[in-house]
Design a protein around this motif. Structure first.
Motif, PDB file in Angstrom:
ATOM      1  N   SER A 485     -14.130  16.289  20.217  1.00  0.00           N
ATOM      2  CA  SER A 485     -13.071  17.297  20.079  1.00  0.00           C
ATOM      3  C   SER A 485     -11.752  16.685  19.620  1.00  0.00           C
ATOM      4  CB  SER A 485     -12.834  18.000  21.417  1.00  0.00           C
ATOM      5  OG  SER A 485     -12.058  17.185  22.283  1.00  0.00           O
ATOM      6  N   ARG A 486     -11.545  15.383  19.905  1.00  0.00           N
ATOM      7  CA  ARG A 486     -10.319  14.656  19.548  1.00  0.00           C
ATOM      8  C   ARG A 486      -9.047  15.284  20.143  1.00  0.00           C
ATOM      9  NH1 ARG A 486     -14.263  12.452  17.394  1.00  0.00           N
ATOM     10  NH2 ARG A 486     -14.123  10.929  15.679  1.00  0.00           N
ATOM     11  N   ALA A 487      -9.188  16.103  21.187  1.00  0.00           N
ATOM     12  CA  ALA A 487      -7.990  16.633  21.843  1.00  0.00           C
ATOM     13  C   ALA A 487      -7.340  15.563  22.704  1.00  0.00           C
ATOM     14  CB  ALA A 487      -8.341  17.856  22.690  1.00  0.00           C
ATOM     15  N   ILE A 488      -8.137  14.591  23.136  1.00  0.00           N
ATOM     16  CA  ILE A 488      -7.655  13.434  23.884  1.00  0.00           C
ATOM     17  C   ILE A 488      -8.041  12.202  23.073  1.00  0.00           C
ATOM     18  CG2 ILE A 488      -7.905  12.091  26.005  1.00  0.00           C
ATOM     19  CD1 ILE A 488      -8.573  14.744  27.425  1.00  0.00           C
ATOM     20  N   LEU A 489      -7.067  11.353  22.783  1.00  0.00           N
ATOM     21  CA  LEU A 489      -7.317  10.181  21.949  1.00  0.00           C
ATOM     22  C   LEU A 489      -7.105   8.918  22.789  1.00  0.00           C
ATOM     23  CD1 LEU A 489      -5.362  11.250  18.726  1.00  0.00           C
ATOM     24  CD2 LEU A 489      -7.748  11.727  19.334  1.00  0.00           C
ATOM     25  N   PRO A 490      -8.183   8.324  23.315  1.00  0.00           N
ATOM     26  CA  PRO A 490      -8.035   7.084  24.085  1.00  0.00           C
ATOM     27  C   PRO A 490      -7.522   5.963  23.190  1.00  0.00           C
ATOM     28  CG  PRO A 490     -10.224   8.064  24.382  1.00  0.00           C
ATOM     29  CD  PRO A 490      -9.584   8.756  23.232  1.00  0.00           C
ATOM     30  N   LEU A 491      -6.656   5.118  23.742  1.00  0.00           N
ATOM     31  CA  LEU A 491      -6.130   3.981  22.994  1.00  0.00           C
ATOM     32  C   LEU A 491      -6.608   2.662  23.603  1.00  0.00           C
ATOM     33  CD1 LEU A 491      -2.463   5.175  22.336  1.00  0.00           C
ATOM     34  CD2 LEU A 491      -4.464   5.385  20.838  1.00  0.00           C
ATOM     35  N   VAL A 492      -6.183   2.364  24.827  1.00  0.00           N
ATOM     36  CA  VAL A 492      -6.557   1.092  25.456  1.00  0.00           C
ATOM     37  C   VAL A 492      -6.727   1.271  26.955  1.00  0.00           C
ATOM     38  CG1 VAL A 492      -5.337  -0.322  23.736  1.00  0.00           C
ATOM     39  CG2 VAL A 492      -4.144   0.379  25.820  1.00  0.00           C
ATOM     40  N   PHE A 493      -7.505   0.368  27.537  1.00  0.00           N
ATOM     41  CA  PHE A 493      -7.532   0.199  28.993  1.00  0.00           C
ATOM     42  C   PHE A 493      -6.648  -0.989  29.332  1.00  0.00           C
ATOM     43  CE2 PHE A 493     -11.627   2.341  28.290  1.00  0.00           C
ATOM     44  CZ  PHE A 493     -11.440   3.428  29.146  1.00  0.00           C
ATOM     45  N   TRP A 494      -5.922  -0.846  30.416  1.00  0.00           N
ATOM     46  CA  TRP A 494      -4.955  -1.865  30.784  1.00  0.00           C
ATOM     47  C   TRP A 494      -5.637  -3.090  31.399  1.00  0.00           C
ATOM     48  CZ3 TRP A 494      -0.413   1.002  33.696  1.00  0.00           C
ATOM     49  CH2 TRP A 494       0.059   2.045  32.878  1.00  0.00           C
ATOM     50  N   VAL A 495      -5.092  -4.236  31.098  1.00  0.00           N
ATOM     51  CA  VAL A 495      -5.330  -5.439  31.883  1.00  0.00           C
ATOM     52  C   VAL A 495      -4.048  -5.667  32.666  1.00  0.00           C
ATOM     53  CG1 VAL A 495      -5.690  -7.927  31.822  1.00  0.00           C
ATOM     54  CG2 VAL A 495      -6.985  -6.439  30.274  1.00  0.00           C
ATOM     55  N   SER A 496      -4.125  -5.531  33.966  1.00  0.00           N
ATOM     56  CA  SER A 496      -2.921  -5.667  34.784  1.00  0.00           C
ATOM     57  C   SER A 496      -2.797  -7.089  35.316  1.00  0.00           C
ATOM     58  CB  SER A 496      -2.950  -4.690  35.965  1.00  0.00           C
ATOM     59  OG  SER A 496      -2.637  -3.391  35.516  1.00  0.00           O
ATOM     60  N   THR A 497      -1.562  -7.553  35.384  1.00  0.00           N
ATOM     61  CA  THR A 497      -1.295  -8.913  35.861  1.00  0.00           C
ATOM     62  C   THR A 497      -0.191  -8.878  36.902  1.00  0.00           C
ATOM     63  OG1 THR A 497      -1.952  -9.883  33.737  1.00  0.00           O
ATOM     64  CG2 THR A 497      -0.611 -11.238  35.202  1.00  0.00           C
ATOM     65  N   TRP A 498      -0.433  -9.589  37.985  1.00  0.00           N
ATOM     66  CA  TRP A 498       0.550  -9.778  39.045  1.00  0.00           C
ATOM     67  C   TRP A 498       0.970 -11.248  39.031  1.00  0.00           C
ATOM     68  CZ3 TRP A 498      -3.669  -6.769  39.139  1.00  0.00           C
ATOM     69  CH2 TRP A 498      -3.551  -5.449  39.598  1.00  0.00           C
ATOM     70  N   ALA A 499       2.227 -11.510  39.303  1.00  0.00           N
ATOM     71  CA  ALA A 499       2.714 -12.886  39.421  1.00  0.00           C
ATOM     72  C   ALA A 499       3.127 -13.135  40.862  1.00  0.00           C
ATOM     73  CB  ALA A 499       3.902 -13.122  38.494  1.00  0.00           C
ATOM     74  N   THR A 500       2.789 -14.311  41.373  1.00  0.00           N
ATOM     75  CA  THR A 500       3.152 -14.667  42.738  1.00  0.00           C
ATOM     76  C   THR A 500       3.706 -16.092  42.759  1.00  0.00           C
ATOM     77  OG1 THR A 500       1.057 -15.706  43.397  1.00  0.00           O
ATOM     78  CG2 THR A 500       1.203 -13.305  43.609  1.00  0.00           C
ATOM     79  N   THR A 501       4.302 -16.431  43.875  1.00  0.00           N
ATOM     80  CA  THR A 501       4.662 -17.820  44.111  1.00  0.00           C
ATOM     81  C   THR A 501       3.379 -18.640  44.256  1.00  0.00           C
ATOM     82  OG1 THR A 501       4.838 -17.297  46.466  1.00  0.00           O
ATOM     83  CG2 THR A 501       6.879 -17.280  45.176  1.00  0.00           C
ATOM     84  N   PRO A 502       3.455 -19.966  44.089  1.00  0.00           N
ATOM     85  CA  PRO A 502       2.229 -20.780  44.086  1.00  0.00           C
ATOM     86  C   PRO A 502       1.448 -20.768  45.391  1.00  0.00           C
ATOM     87  CG  PRO A 502       4.071 -21.997  43.149  1.00  0.00           C
ATOM     88  CD  PRO A 502       4.643 -20.764  43.767  1.00  0.00           C
ATOM     89  N   ASP A 503       2.109 -20.417  46.487  1.00  0.00           N
ATOM     90  CA  ASP A 503       1.433 -20.468  47.782  1.00  0.00           C
ATOM     91  C   ASP A 503       0.739 -19.165  48.146  1.00  0.00           C
ATOM     92  OD1 ASP A 503       3.899 -19.187  47.968  1.00  0.00           O
ATOM     93  OD2 ASP A 503       4.145 -19.691  50.086  1.00  0.00           O
ATOM     94  N   LEU A 504       0.712 -18.192  47.218  1.00  0.00           N
ATOM     95  CA  LEU A 504       0.095 -16.900  47.503  1.00  0.00           C
ATOM     96  C   LEU A 504      -1.146 -16.673  46.653  1.00  0.00           C
ATOM     97  CD1 LEU A 504       3.169 -14.480  47.760  1.00  0.00           C
ATOM     98  CD2 LEU A 504       1.926 -15.617  49.614  1.00  0.00           C
TER      99      LEU A 504
END
Length: 523
Positions: A485-504
């Protein structure tokens, strides 16, 4: 520096079983504020992540969206339309009030009926027609027909206290006074748009969390979040900007934790209105169009063919995304392997526009939120450029999500960049949320007003089909129909990234949740 993919269950257990902490505070920089701390007001990822600190559900989802026991320690199908949930005994709310089946009944009654909800939790309770409290720790839920996904759906419905929730408004939850759950943390302070502060629940039924105090600070701008991380002002941030990934990988005082998520960035266009919504489309001279071009399949096909999704992955998202060709990622229940990725074809797109009566194209406005969707502004700018090459001149307008969600709900916008996460771990939840015709508990986030009675019937059939092979076939065929139907046009799925201090250590969540409960000291 560490980057990890989605993890196997055994690895998750090892990471979260790190040595116990002494009393300590965890400080998290959060990209977007919750629109509400009422756990039943607005069904979106940020809100739901915050709610999980204070409230439990009958069932839980692990980091990979597999269902595990929550406030219900077991459940069984009594007959085709009756589920029985056995509740944990000895569980109390934060004020010491015992948790019982009556609180479950109250929560199921309230969740789909919160006034002015932008996206109702009724999508998860829609098949429950009544309930029977067998005893204080046993409840039976009666459904309209078979409901094989009920235990999955209920992982998204927070259980609240009747004592504190009866008569409480959304404002009461925002002001903390009604935010009393059974969860691992107590909400002690909320400064809307600025921070949420939680304290450990020492009596949590799942075992006391190691963090004594957790502070979520809202730091909307990506560079500011990264700066706070590098300055030591926070211990962790979510939504690391893709533009900063290479630099952060070289930092000795930062660890990165990445994983592909279920969240999709997609375009939705108005296929409902006969004429364009005022201010959203015009001819090249700026005159209103007599008919809505988005109702013509050839126009929607042209829009999709003009988009180079690999460019959106590689250049817009710095490679921190996966191209999408349907509404759930590969591996999710209902993913259709027969649907092939669409290759960009501007020449064919121009021919389709000409066949539809728009050889010279037209003008539109493309809208998005600028503080909720990863790389949203860069994405709409890239799409606008691609559409410009086939004669569709798109002006880009961005706005805060709090404004954007209201305008989309009021049907004021025609061409929109959105995101959606398959919260149930299978395609049915996406279909219910963004595909089914709007009305009641269905189609709550269907902003383009796509509507196909046959698709609606197939979605409803899938929801009551117990046989998994049959349900998978229904979902895969529905996916093919919706994509055509092309009423919804998917583009990308996210790759999520979290940053932490080295001890976590942080365990990436497939639903993108940022949780204190998934954060531990490194072993």
């Amino acid at each position: 520096m560490t980057t990890i993919p989605r993890l196997a269950a055994g690895t998750l257990a090892l990471l979260l079983a790190a040595a116990p902490l002494q009393a300590a505070e965890l400080r998290i920089g959060l990209a977007a504020p919750p629109t509400s701390l009422d756990p039943h007001f607005h069904n979106n990822g940020v809100n739901n992540s915050q709610a999980r600190h204070v409230f439990d559900a009958l069932t839980h989802q692990d980091a990979n969206q597999q269902i595990t026991p929550g406030l219900a320690e077991s459940w069984r199908l009594v007959d085709d339309t009756t589920w029985e949930f056995k509740l944990r005994q000895g569980v109390t709310f934060h004020d010491g009030t015992p948790f019982t089946a009556d609180d479950v009944a109250f929560s199921l009654e309230r969740a789909p009926r919160v006034p002015n909800s932008p996206s109702s939790f009724g999508t998860y309770t829609k098949q429950i027609r009544s309930w029977t409290i067998v005893d204080p720790h046993t409840i039976r839920l009666h459904t309209d027909g078979p409901s094989p996904l009920l235990a999955i759906d209920l992982s998204s419905v927070a259980i609240i206290s009747r004592k504190h929730g009866e008569g409480a408004t959304t404002a009461d939850y925002q002001a903390v006074r009604a935010a009393i759950g059974t969860g691992p943390y107590r909400l002690v302070e909320h400064r809307p748009g600025d921070r949420m502060i939680y304290e450990r629940n020492p009596n949590y039924w799942g075992g006391a969390e190691p963090w004594e105090r957790v502070t979520f600070r809202i730091i909307a701008l990506g560079p500011a979040r990264v700066a706070a991380m590098l300055a030591g002002d926070v211990d962790m941030i979510n939504e690391v900007p893709s533009t900063d990934m290479a630099r952060l990988r070289r930092q000795a005082n930062v660890r990165l934790w990445s994983g592909q998520t279920n969240r999709m960035t997609f375009l939705s266009v108005d296929v409902h209105n006969e004429v364009p919504i005022p201010g959203n489309a015009s001819d090249n001279a700026g005159n209103p169009l007599p008919r809505n071009p988005m109702r013509d399949l050839r126009v929607r096909q042209a829009l999709s063919l003009a988009i180079d999704r690999d460019i959106i992955v590689d250049r817009v998202n710095e490679g921190e995304a996966v191209r999408a060709n349907q509404l759930v990622p590969e591996g999710f229940f209902g993913y259709n392997p027969a649907i092939q990725p669409e290759s960009p074809d501007p020449e064919r797109a121009r021919r389709l526009l000409a066949e539809a009566g728009y050889p010279d194209g037209f003008r539109i406005v493309l809208h998005t939120s600028n503080d909720r969707i990863v790389n949203a502004t860069r994405t709409v700018q890239a799409v606008a450029q691609m559409w410009g090459r086939i004669g569709i001149r798109a002006a880009v307008e961005t706005m805060p999500h709090t404004v954007y969600s209201g305008r989309t709900a009021r049907n004021e916008l025609s061409h929109m960049l959105h995101s959606w996460g398959a919260g149930t771990g299978e395609a049915a939840g996406s279909f219910v949320g963004i595909v089914h015709t709007r009305g009641g508990a269905y189609g709550g986030s269907n902003r383009g007003r796509y509507s196909d009675p046959q698709v609606d019937a197939a979605i409803r059939q899938a929801l009551v089909t117990v046989d998994e092979d049959r349900r998978r076939a229904i979902l895969q065929q529905t996916m093919a129909t919706v994509m055509e139907s092309r009423a919804i046009l998917p583009l990308v799925f996210w790759v999520s990234t979290w940053a932490t201090t080295p001890d976590l250590v942080y365990v990436p969540q497939a639903n993108q949740a940022t949780l204190a409960m998934a954060t531990r000291r490194a072993p």
